[in-house]
Design an enzyme around this catalytic site. Structure first.
Site, PDB file in Angstrom:
ATOM      1  N   ASP A  37      18.697  27.573  10.253  1.00 48.86           N
ATOM      2  CA  ASP A  37      19.188  25.940  11.938  1.00 48.86           C
ATOM      3  C   ASP A  37      18.263  25.156  11.884  1.00 48.86           C
ATOM      4  O   ASP A  37      17.638  24.286  10.174  1.00 48.86           O
ATOM      5  CB  ASP A  37      18.307  26.841  12.259  1.00 48.86           C
ATOM      6  CG  ASP A  37      18.565  26.387  14.034  1.00 48.86           C
ATOM      7  OD1 ASP A  37      19.244  26.714  14.936  1.00 48.86           O
ATOM      8  OD2 ASP A  37      17.755  25.309  14.915  1.00 48.86           O
ATOM      9  N   GLN A  45      22.295  31.867  21.950  1.00 45.23           N
ATOM     10  CA  GLN A  45      23.149  32.585  20.791  1.00 45.23           C
ATOM     11  C   GLN A  45      23.999  33.746  21.401  1.00 45.23           C
ATOM     12  O   GLN A  45      25.248  34.585  20.673  1.00 45.23           O
ATOM     13  CB  GLN A  45      21.840  33.150  19.454  1.00 45.23           C
ATOM     14  CG  GLN A  45      22.705  33.211  18.537  1.00 45.23           C
ATOM     15  CD  GLN A  45      23.145  31.697  17.973  1.00 45.23           C
ATOM     16  OE1 GLN A  45      21.799  31.253  17.790  1.00 45.23           O
ATOM     17  NE2 GLN A  45      23.993  31.876  17.188  1.00 45.23           N
ATOM     18  N   SER A  98      29.502  32.078  10.278  1.00 47.96           N
ATOM     19  CA  SER A  98      29.034  33.039   9.353  1.00 47.96           C
ATOM     20  C   SER A  98      29.557  34.324   9.145  1.00 47.96           C
ATOM     21  O   SER A  98      29.001  35.378   8.617  1.00 47.96           O
ATOM     22  CB  SER A  98      27.470  32.612  10.229  1.00 47.96           C
ATOM     23  OG  SER A  98      26.451  32.035   9.169  1.00 47.96           O
ATOM     24  N   LYS A 110      27.178  32.792  22.946  1.00 48.59           N
ATOM     25  CA  LYS A 110      27.784  31.958  22.082  1.00 48.59           C
ATOM     26  C   LYS A 110      28.269  32.892  21.107  1.00 48.59           C
ATOM     27  O   LYS A 110      29.621  32.521  20.912  1.00 48.59           O
ATOM     28  CB  LYS A 110      27.031  30.739  21.059  1.00 48.59           C
ATOM     29  CG  LYS A 110      27.459  30.165  20.290  1.00 48.59           C
ATOM     30  CD  LYS A 110      26.759  29.611  18.829  1.00 48.59           C
ATOM     31  CE  LYS A 110      25.666  28.465  19.728  1.00 48.59           C
ATOM     32  NZ  LYS A 110      24.759  27.995  18.192  1.00 48.59           N
ATOM     33  N   LYS A 130      22.439  38.078  15.477  1.00 51.13           N
ATOM     34  CA  LYS A 130      22.653  37.186  15.032  1.00 51.13           C
ATOM     35  C   LYS A 130      23.004  35.960  14.977  1.00 51.13           C
ATOM     36  O   LYS A 130      22.661  35.739  15.914  1.00 51.13           O
ATOM     37  CB  LYS A 130      24.494  37.135  14.384  1.00 51.13           C
ATOM     38  CG  LYS A 130      24.701  36.401  13.796  1.00 51.13           C
ATOM     39  CD  LYS A 130      25.007  36.819  11.853  1.00 51.13           C
ATOM     40  CE  LYS A 130      24.966  35.402  11.227  1.00 51.13           C
ATOM     41  NZ  LYS A 130      23.961  35.009  10.700  1.00 51.13           N
ATOM     42  N   LYS A 160      16.849  34.856  17.113  1.00 47.97           N
ATOM     43  CA  LYS A 160      16.934  33.856  16.641  1.00 47.97           C
ATOM     44  C   LYS A 160      15.474  33.887  15.942  1.00 47.97           C
ATOM     45  O   LYS A 160      14.603  34.978  16.587  1.00 47.97           O
ATOM     46  CB  LYS A 160      16.588  32.539  17.458  1.00 47.97           C
ATOM     47  CG  LYS A 160      16.778  30.752  16.937  1.00 47.97           C
ATOM     48  CD  LYS A 160      18.544  30.827  16.866  1.00 47.97           C
ATOM     49  CE  LYS A 160      18.829  29.752  16.475  1.00 47.97           C
ATOM     50  NZ  LYS A 160      19.637  28.951  16.246  1.00 47.97           N
TER      51      LYS A 160
HETATM   52  N1  GLU Z   1      21.502  28.654  13.407  1.00 48.95           N
HETATM   53  C1  GLU Z   1      23.049  27.982  14.554  1.00 48.95           C
HETATM   54  C2  GLU Z   1      23.789  27.925  15.223  1.00 48.95           C
HETATM   55  O1  GLU Z   1      23.327  27.732  16.328  1.00 48.95           O
HETATM   56  C3  GLU Z   1      23.976  28.946  13.057  1.00 48.95           C
HETATM   57  C4  GLU Z   1      23.476  30.576  13.488  1.00 48.95           C
HETATM   58  C5  GLU Z   1      24.370  31.403  12.729  1.00 48.95           C
HETATM   59  O2  GLU Z   1      25.209  31.263  11.324  1.00 48.95           O
HETATM   60  O3  GLU Z   1      23.554  32.465  12.070  1.00 48.95           O
HETATM   61  O4  GLU Z   1      24.309  29.193  15.777  1.00 48.95           O
END
Ligand code: GLU
Length: 451
Positions: free
Chosen positions: A170, A115, A383, A118, A94, A130
């Protein structure tokens, strides 16, 4: 760091540098996380023996593909597209898609790595990935954007799916681009499924998704201040960026009684000593989303505001700073300027906006510092909630999602406070976020054996 751990860490980083030559952003992100992790796993041989850190720092796969499209003058244009699938131990890959001329494999690998931690911190079942392209959307017509998005998805679709990999937006990818990509996925596969998030509410998107990253960052700031018996009321804020994250962070900062002094884009920053209130934020949203304008126009529109060409806002005196633009936008000297001017908290709305030297300045000065992987996790968290709604074929209302977002950010703060507790009621948020994010992914990987 004890000497045995130090040599483990040094050896590990030498390997990372050797295997990823020239990928400076990726190496920077791995270094920032791994120094905390090597301390944490010192007395946990199971993680060493299973080579967990070595495995997390090697993406599961990096897919690269050609994206060919035709511009309005019938020229054939060729760009490169990527999807980095970093780790799916705790859920489908994701993470967003970025369209910007600065996109490289190194940038996307750093973002996919970050990510992973996170997404783990959100507590939701989300792996880390990503994607993106070096395609520059600036100045492109709507139909050019559509053709590029369709062509990008024509390659990407074979690598993604609601239980495989779920991209989102993004930098350079918002609701319009998600719509074009979703439409193309549906056309190719013949399936309506929750394969992308950040969709419009009309076709399966979630309420609160556009606001979530910026609002979430301010909720996180509120938690940090509350932990020190302080609050947002009356605080001045310097914010960089003028996109989705920056404008929504400004909005929530204002709603909670703070005063926003700056916004920026790649041309420079605007300083408005009167404060950037809701009416002005709405004007900026229209400027960026509808007209594709530059932030310099703000200074022509609102009296007392000044535009500072080619500069970043970190020399403006403030109580809190929110870097919400892009990576490495706040360096050591700028960090020193913030500290010298009395800034008490730095909260990252962007991913890795502060350089490693800059982070050291904040740590040495003992001010509150929240890394992006904790502070901006609200976006990907909503999300995750969009995926749940799609799977259940229901839609929750704004109020419910607002409450869930507030709770999610409080939970992330609690996890950071638990794992980053350094005594005297103080929290090392970098350490806390790294360890809490790592633990869940690492334990899942241990359960799978050698894969
Ligand atoms: N691009 C956003 C981030 O850096 C959201 C990613 C998403 O919603 O999958 O976390």
């Amino acid at each position: 760091m004890p000497s045995s751990q130090h040599s483990n860490f040094t050896e590990f980083m030498e390997g990372v540098e050797k295997r990823n030559p020239g990928q400076t952003e990726f190496i920077q992100a791995v270094r920032e996380v791994s120094q905390d992790i090597f301390d944490y796993i010192e007395d946990k041989p199971e993680y060493h023996e299973a080579q967990i850190m070595r495995r997390i720092a090697e993406p599961d796969r990096v897919v690269s593909f050609r994206v060919c499209w035709e511009d309005d003058d019938h020229n054939i244009r060729v760009e490169r597209g990527w999807r980095v699938q970093n780790n799916n131990a705790i859920g489908p890959y994701k993470g967003g898609i970025r369209f910007h001329s600065s996109v490289t494999e190194s940038v996307l690998k750093f973002l996919a790595f970050e990510q992973t931690f996170k997404n783990s911190l959100t507590g939701l079942p989300l792996g880390g990935g990503k994607g993106g392209s070096n395609f520059n959307p600036r100045g492109k017509s709507d139909s050019e954007i559509m053709r590029f998005c369709q062509s990008f998805m024509t390659e990407l679709y074979r690598h993604i799916g609601p239980d495989i990999d779920v991209p989102a937006g993004d930098i350079g990818v918002g609701g319009r681009e998600i719509g074009y990509m979703f439409g193309q996925y549906k056309r190719i596969t013949g399936r309506w499924e929750g394969v992308l998030t950040g969709k419009a509410v009309e076709y399966g998107g979630s309420e609160m998704r556009p606001e979530a990253t910026g609002y979430g960052a301010i909720y996180f700031l509120r938690c940090m201040l509350a932990h020190q018996d302080n609050d947002i009321e009356g605080k001045t804020a310097v914010i960089s960026g003028a996109g989705n994250v920056a404008t929504h962070a400004a909005e929530m900062m204002t709603q909670l009684g703070g005063k926003v002094l700056t916004l920026s884009d790649s041309d420079g920053f605007v300083h408005d000593p009167d404060g950037i209130d809701q009416e002005k934020i709405d004007w900026v949203k229209r400027l960026k989303n509808e007209r594709g304008g530059r932030i310099s126009e703000y200074a022509d529109e609102f009296s007392n505001a000044t535009f500072h060409e080619g500069e970043r806002p970190w020399n403006v005196e403030c109580d809190v700073a929110l870097p919400c633009a892009t990576e490495n936008e706040l360096n050591e000297d700028e960090a020193k300027a913030l500290v010298d001017n009395g800034c008490i908290a730095v909260v990252e709305g962007a991913n890795m906006p502060t350089t490693l030297d800059g982070i050291k300045v904040f740590k040495d000065a003992d001010i509150l510092y929240a890394p992006g992987k904790a502070a901006n996790a609200g976006g990907v968290a909503v999300s995750g909630l969009e995926m749940s709604q799609n799977a259940e074929r229901i839609s929750w209302n704004k109020e419910k999602l607002g409450d869930m977002l507030t709770e999610l950010m409080q939970d992330i703060h609690s996890k950071c406070a638990e794992h980053g507790d350094v005594g005297d009621g103080k929290v090392d948020y970098v350490k806390g976020a790294n360890i809490a994010g790592f633990k869940k992914v690492a334990d899942a990987m241990l359960a799978f054996g050698v894969v």
